[in-house]
Design a protein around this motif. Structure first.
Motif, mmCIF file in Angstrom:
data_model
loop_
_atom_site.group_PDB
_atom_site.id
_atom_site.type_symbol
_atom_site.label_atom_id
_atom_site.label_comp_id
_atom_site.label_asym_id
_atom_site.label_seq_id
_atom_site.Cartn_x
_atom_site.Cartn_y
_atom_site.Cartn_z
ATOM 1 N N LEU A 1 6.838 -15.244 9.412
ATOM 2 C CA LEU A 1 7.215 -14.849 8.052
ATOM 3 C C LEU A 1 7.823 -16.028 7.300
ATOM 4 C CD1 LEU A 1 8.766 -11.334 8.726
ATOM 5 C CD2 LEU A 1 6.586 -11.829 7.610
ATOM 6 N N GLU A 2 8.661 -16.808 7.979
ATOM 7 C CA GLU A 2 9.283 -17.971 7.338
ATOM 8 C C GLU A 2 8.251 -19.022 6.954
ATOM 9 O OE1 GLU A 2 12.155 -19.118 10.246
ATOM 10 O OE2 GLU A 2 13.580 -17.565 9.629
ATOM 11 N N ARG A 3 7.184 -19.143 7.738
ATOM 12 C CA ARG A 3 6.112 -20.095 7.415
ATOM 13 C C ARG A 3 5.244 -19.599 6.273
ATOM 14 N NH1 ARG A 3 5.594 -20.295 13.109
ATOM 15 N NH2 ARG A 3 3.826 -18.869 12.984
ATOM 16 N N GLY A 4 5.420 -18.351 5.895
ATOM 17 C CA GLY A 4 4.653 -17.802 4.784
ATOM 18 C C GLY A 4 3.327 -17.195 5.183
ATOM 19 N N GLU A 5 3.157 -16.900 6.458
ATOM 20 C CA GLU A 5 1.920 -16.250 6.879
ATOM 21 C C GLU A 5 1.857 -14.850 6.272
ATOM 22 O OE1 GLU A 5 1.043 -16.446 11.044
ATOM 23 O OE2 GLU A 5 1.909 -18.454 11.200
ATOM 24 N N ASP A 6 0.666 -14.481 5.847
ATOM 25 C CA ASP A 6 0.482 -13.186 5.196
ATOM 26 C C ASP A 6 0.131 -12.112 6.214
ATOM 27 O OD1 ASP A 6 0.955 -14.075 2.584
ATOM 28 O OD2 ASP A 6 -1.095 -14.806 2.408
ATOM 29 N N PHE A 7 0.816 -10.990 6.087
ATOM 30 C CA PHE A 7 0.548 -9.820 6.921
ATOM 31 C C PHE A 7 0.395 -8.627 6.001
ATOM 32 C CE2 PHE A 7 3.252 -12.463 9.653
ATOM 33 C CZ PHE A 7 2.490 -12.521 10.812
ATOM 34 N N THR A 8 -0.557 -7.765 6.316
ATOM 35 C CA THR A 8 -0.600 -6.487 5.622
ATOM 36 C C THR A 8 0.500 -5.626 6.238
ATOM 37 O OG1 THR A 8 -2.122 -5.472 7.192
ATOM 38 C CG2 THR A 8 -3.104 -6.664 5.316
ATOM 39 N N PRO A 9 0.931 -4.582 5.552
ATOM 40 C CA PRO A 9 1.924 -3.689 6.157
ATOM 41 C C PRO A 9 1.456 -3.113 7.504
ATOM 42 C CG PRO A 9 1.827 -3.271 3.817
ATOM 43 C CD PRO A 9 0.709 -4.236 4.140
ATOM 44 N N GLU A 10 0.160 -2.852 7.617
ATOM 45 C CA GLU A 10 -0.366 -2.308 8.873
ATOM 46 C C GLU A 10 -0.268 -3.333 9.996
ATOM 47 O OE1 GLU A 10 -2.086 -2.253 5.947
ATOM 48 O OE2 GLU A 10 -1.782 -0.141 5.466
ATOM 49 N N GLN A 11 -0.610 -4.585 9.704
ATOM 50 C CA GLN A 11 -0.500 -5.640 10.719
ATOM 51 C C GLN A 11 0.958 -5.834 11.129
ATOM 52 O OE1 GLN A 11 -2.330 -8.703 8.330
ATOM 53 N NE2 GLN A 11 -4.139 -8.749 9.646
ATOM 54 N N PHE A 12 1.836 -5.866 10.142
ATOM 55 C CA PHE A 12 3.249 -6.059 10.436
ATOM 56 C C PHE A 12 3.774 -4.919 11.298
ATOM 57 C CE2 PHE A 12 7.735 -5.450 9.716
ATOM 58 C CZ PHE A 12 8.221 -6.722 9.933
ATOM 59 N N GLU A 13 3.378 -3.690 10.966
ATOM 60 C CA GLU A 13 3.836 -2.538 11.739
ATOM 61 C C GLU A 13 3.377 -2.628 13.191
ATOM 62 O OE1 GLU A 13 4.005 2.322 11.481
ATOM 63 O OE2 GLU A 13 2.411 1.285 10.411
ATOM 64 N N LEU A 14 2.144 -3.044 13.424
ATOM 65 C CA LEU A 14 1.644 -3.174 14.796
ATOM 66 C C LEU A 14 2.441 -4.221 15.575
ATOM 67 C CD1 LEU A 14 -2.221 -2.954 14.293
ATOM 68 C CD2 LEU A 14 -0.740 -1.299 15.425
#
Length: 93
Positions: free
Chosen positions: A50-63
């Protein structure tokens, strides 16, 4: 870092990882210690992404957050409470 919500989520994950890592250091060797260490490493890794700025969808983050909670479920009596819902709420704010 994209947003304040992302920054706060990274801070929360870093704190969780630090506490889990410290608890793992104090535990006797065994599967519970390894589960605690794995949860700590995964929390730190997700925070760094997250600090590096990688993008996650809410679904990816939840997994990814569920994987941390799943590891922690095997940590025995010293496990930390599940936080996926809390992290997801902060991530999507």
């Amino acid at each position: 870092m994209a947003t304040i919500a992302t920054a706060q989520t990274a801070i929360n994950l870093t704190g969780y990882g630090m506490v889990a890592g410290a608890r793992a250091d104090l535990m006797p060797f065994g599967y519970q210690k390894e589960a605690m260490r794995a949860a700590a490493i995964k929390a730190h890794s997700l925070a760094q992404a997250l600090e590096r700025g990688e993008d996650f969808t809410p679904e990816q983050f939840e997994l990814l957050a569920l994987q941390i909670d799943d590891e922690m479920a095997f940590a025995g009596d010293r496990r930390l409470p599940a936080r996926t819902a809390e992290w997801l709420a902060a991530f999507t704010a």
